[in-house]
Motif scaffolding. Structure first.
Motif, short mmCIF file in Angstrom:
data_model
loop_
_atom_site.label_atom_id
_atom_site.label_comp_id
_atom_site.label_asym_id
_atom_site.label_seq_id
_atom_site.Cartn_x
_atom_site.Cartn_y
_atom_site.Cartn_z
N ILE A 104 4.04 -4.27 -2.89
CA ILE A 104 2.69 -3.71 -3.08
C ILE A 104 2.10 -3.28 -1.75
N GLU A 105 2.33 -4.08 -0.70
CA GLU A 105 1.83 -3.73 0.63
C GLU A 105 2.46 -2.44 1.14
N GLY A 106 3.76 -2.26 0.87
CA GLY A 106 4.42 -1.03 1.26
C GLY A 106 3.85 0.19 0.54
N ILE A 107 3.54 0.02 -0.74
CA ILE A 107 2.94 1.12 -1.49
C ILE A 107 1.54 1.42 -0.95
N ASP A 108 0.76 0.39 -0.66
CA ASP A 108 -0.58 0.60 -0.10
C ASP A 108 -0.53 1.34 1.23
N ASN A 109 0.41 0.95 2.10
CA ASN A 109 0.55 1.63 3.38
C ASN A 109 0.93 3.09 3.19
N ALA A 110 1.80 3.36 2.23
CA ALA A 110 2.21 4.74 1.97
C ALA A 110 1.04 5.56 1.44
N LEU A 111 0.22 4.95 0.58
CA LEU A 111 -0.92 5.68 0.02
C LEU A 111 -2.03 5.91 1.05
#
Length: 130
Positions: A104-111
């Protein structure tokens, strides 16, 4: 799809396993370590329970998982003592690391744009030419 019985037994096991693991952490005086149980999935025949652990800090997760796996019989015995009035037979426990928070943290950073593949093409996986 889990039945209501599987969900109830999973919740019961989750609550008692949290008490057991956090009690061991307190008893041994370990600081700077948090272990939580994100989910317990019980098979349809109620013989196996898959326990998903979240460990913080995440760099200690492999060694914590190895320690818990070696102590699984003791954990199962403590759990059996706690749930002996609710369950006839305690399921076998298998422990896994739950890495969904990192995902989830990786997705947040990408967004958020912190990891822009246009500016840094090394972030993209290389395509294999066959």
């Amino acid at each position: 799809m889990e039945t209501n019985r599987q969900k109830k037994i999973g919740a019961l096991l989750q609550n008692d396993l949290v008490d057991i693991l956090q009690g061991e952490i307190r008893k041994n005086g370990i600081s700077n370590l948090i272990i939580s149980i994100s989910k317990v999935n019980v098979t349809t025949d109620l013989s196996v329970a898959r326990v998903h652990l979240s460990v913080f800090p995440t760099d200690k997760a492999p060694e914590i998982l190895a320690a818990i796996k070696t102590n699984t019989p003791l954990i199962k015995h403590d759990l059996a003592q706690r749930v002996k009035n609710q369950l006839r037979k305690v399921p076998n426990l298998t422990f896994y690391i739950d890495d969904s928070l990192d995902y989830i943290e990786g997705i947040d950073n990408a967004l958020k744009g912190n990891e822009n593949p246009i500016e840094n093409p090394d972030l993209l996986e290389k395509r294999k030419k066959s």
